[in-house]
Design a protein around this motif. Sequence first.
Motif: not given
Length: 180
Positions: A52-54, A82-83, A134-135, A109-110
Amino acid sequence: MEMRCRGPRRPSWFEGTPIRLQDHVVLITGGASGIGLATVERCLREGTRVDLADLAGSAGMAEAARLDALYPGRCVFVPVDVTSTEQVDAMVETTVSTFGRLDGVFNNAGIGGICPADSSPDADFLRIIDINLNGVFRVARAALGPMYAQGRAASSTAPPSWGCSVRAARPPTRRARAGW
Ligand SMILES: NC(=O)c1ccc[n+]([C@@H]2O[C@H](COP(=O)([O-])OP(=O)(O)OC[C@H]3O[C@@H](n4cnc5c(N)ncnc54)[C@H](O)[C@@H]3O)[C@@H](O)[C@H]2O)c1
């Protein structure tokens, strides 16, 4: 005019194919809330191990701890923005080193919201592009290498690029339109 009967529609190749997630390893970005969190929970119910990534560190850590208690040893939290190419690459490395493999990615992610095209500064729009577009590229680039090396890859993208409306802040009034 000639009408042709095309016969019954043939099912797509994937229709009716059961999705087997048991023992697979899946990385889900934006997994701390909403659609991402629901997908994390569903994957865990199916027997998957989940990274779980955030960006949201405290929420992500709390959700991963809660779920890991329910599904021991199968849910870990990895903080990521993610940037950042460095953070995305490190996230994938952590997943592979923790679980030994990577079978699938949900590139979720967004950010949403409204970015009025008639008044938004460059920075606001470019920030959305950097996360939502881009992410997705950064995560795919980092994840595909290990997945290809295993000979199997599955990737899904929540269409975050379209999650943000770019439109005029206020539609022109009838009087304004008449004056144009
Ligand atoms: N809910 C909708 O109706 C809808 C419609 C179209 C697209 N989407 C897209 O689907 C995805 C999920 O939507 P949701 O409603 O669950 O949103 P949400 O806001 O509940 O979840 C998005 C998650 O992404 C994380 N995130 C944001 N920026 C990040 C970054 N830079 N790095 C890492 N993580 C980051 C947030 O912390 C959050 O946990 C989003 O990409 C959204 O744009 C949603």
